[in-house]
Design a protein around this motif. Structure first.
Motif, short mmCIF file in Angstrom:
data_model
loop_
_atom_site.label_atom_id
_atom_site.label_comp_id
_atom_site.label_asym_id
_atom_site.label_seq_id
_atom_site.Cartn_x
_atom_site.Cartn_y
_atom_site.Cartn_z
N UNK A 161 0.83 -1.21 0.00
CA UNK A 161 0.00 0.00 0.00
C UNK A 161 0.87 1.26 0.00
N UNK A 162 1.98 1.22 -0.76
CA UNK A 162 2.87 2.38 -0.78
C UNK A 162 2.45 3.44 -1.80
N UNK A 163 1.50 3.10 -2.68
CA UNK A 163 0.93 4.05 -3.66
C UNK A 163 2.02 4.76 -4.48
N UNK A 218 4.92 -10.37 -12.95
CA UNK A 218 4.61 -10.19 -11.53
C UNK A 218 3.80 -8.91 -11.39
N UNK A 219 2.57 -9.05 -10.95
CA UNK A 219 1.69 -7.91 -10.82
C UNK A 219 1.81 -7.29 -9.43
N UNK A 220 1.88 -5.97 -9.39
CA UNK A 220 1.84 -5.28 -8.11
C UNK A 220 0.41 -4.85 -7.83
N UNK A 221 -0.11 -5.24 -6.68
CA UNK A 221 -1.46 -4.90 -6.28
C UNK A 221 -1.37 -3.82 -5.21
N UNK A 222 -1.76 -2.61 -5.55
CA UNK A 222 -1.67 -1.47 -4.64
C UNK A 222 -2.97 -1.35 -3.87
N UNK A 223 -2.93 -1.69 -2.60
CA UNK A 223 -4.12 -1.78 -1.77
C UNK A 223 -4.33 -0.52 -0.95
#
Length: 285
Positions: A161-163, A218-223
């Protein structure tokens, strides 16, 4: 005499061995430890091992006798560190230590990071004590991401969650080398250094690099922070730990680890470990 607290910890041990490798005679290096048995390898190299505990002022007074320069590696017990560091600083003052080097946190005086308040308080204690000091505000360790690298390689996903917020990491060995450079500098002057690597990165960069090296997407999922906490709870972290980990990403998103770079190489004269180098090392086991 140069002394290092927490000398059997990840960072402290690297500093002690780094001092020896830099040519400091073993007889002039003191390792402060809670368990002398864990420092047998250092004692075998001729290092003086003294037992001291951050919570035992008498042990600190005895351990710091004759010490000229001291590296205070910040304690690991969150919530207890101000009291522990106070004991070390007061013992150093009483012992007449000439130089105190302290491992602090990025932007400690203004940061909203959950780790920052205890470091801010310690920096204040050191200033009040009047001991000449170098405050090394350590940025993030590459090693903090080892588990995520492995997980990303195995699953093709990396969540956080670093956006897009940036940190400037380096390897523990790089941070240790910077401390060694300060402790061995004959002309060292009091200073505060934002101690960081040479290149910024975000979690999306980490995902991309793992993908490049593994040959898979590799997908980054930004939560959101809330979703990040829920994810961490779902993999077994307790509520407090999950909140703490997510709060670090929140701080990164806010720019609290975006410190500008090259603090370490400015002291050591050599580049820090890159993202690609660290990912390669982790994937190689």
């Amino acid at each position: 005499m140069i002394a290092v607290t927490g000398a059997t910890g990840h960072l402290g041990r690297l500093v002690v061995t780094g001092l020896l490798d830099a040519g400091v005679p073993a007889a002039e290096v003191t390792a402060l430890v809670r368990d002398a048995g864990r420092a047998a390898d250092l004692a075998a190299r001729g290092v003086t091992v003294r037992v001291a505990d951050y919570t035992d002022r008498a042990s600190l007074d005895a351990a710091l006798s004759g010490v000229d320069r001291l590296l205070l590696v910040s304690g690991s017990e969150v919530g207890q560190r101000v009291a522990q560091h106070t004991a070390v600083v007061e013992a150093a003052q009483a012992a007449g230590v000439d130089l105190l080097v302290y491992t602090s946190a990025p932007k400690a005086l203004t940061s909203t990071l959950v780790l920052a308040p205890e470091h801010k308080a310690t920096e204040g204690l050191i200033a009040q004590a009047g001991i000449p000091a170098v405050v090394l505000r350590n940025n993030w360790y590459w090693e903090n991401y080892d588990a995520q690298i492995g997980q990303a390689a195995a699953t093709g996903q990396l969540a956080g969650s670093d956006h897009g917020g940036r940190a400037w990491p380096a390897a523990r060995a790089d941070f240790a080398a910077a401390a060694v450079a300060v402790l061995t500098d004959p002309d060292v002057q009091p200073a505060t250094v934002e101690l960081d690597g040479d290149t910024p990165f975000s979690l999306s960069d980490l995902a991309a690099e793992v993908g490049r090296q593994t040959g898979r997407e590799v997908a980054f999922i930004d939560l959101s922070t809330e979703d990040h906490v829920q994810l961490l709870r779902s993999v077994g972290l307790d509520e407090g730990t999950a909140g703490f980990v997510a709060a670090i990403d929140t701080g990164i998103a806010a720019g609290e680890l975006d410190t500008g770079g090259s603090g370490i190489s400015g002291l050591t004269g050599r580049p820090t470990r890159t993202l690609a180098e660290h990912v390669r090392a982790v994937l190689a086991g």
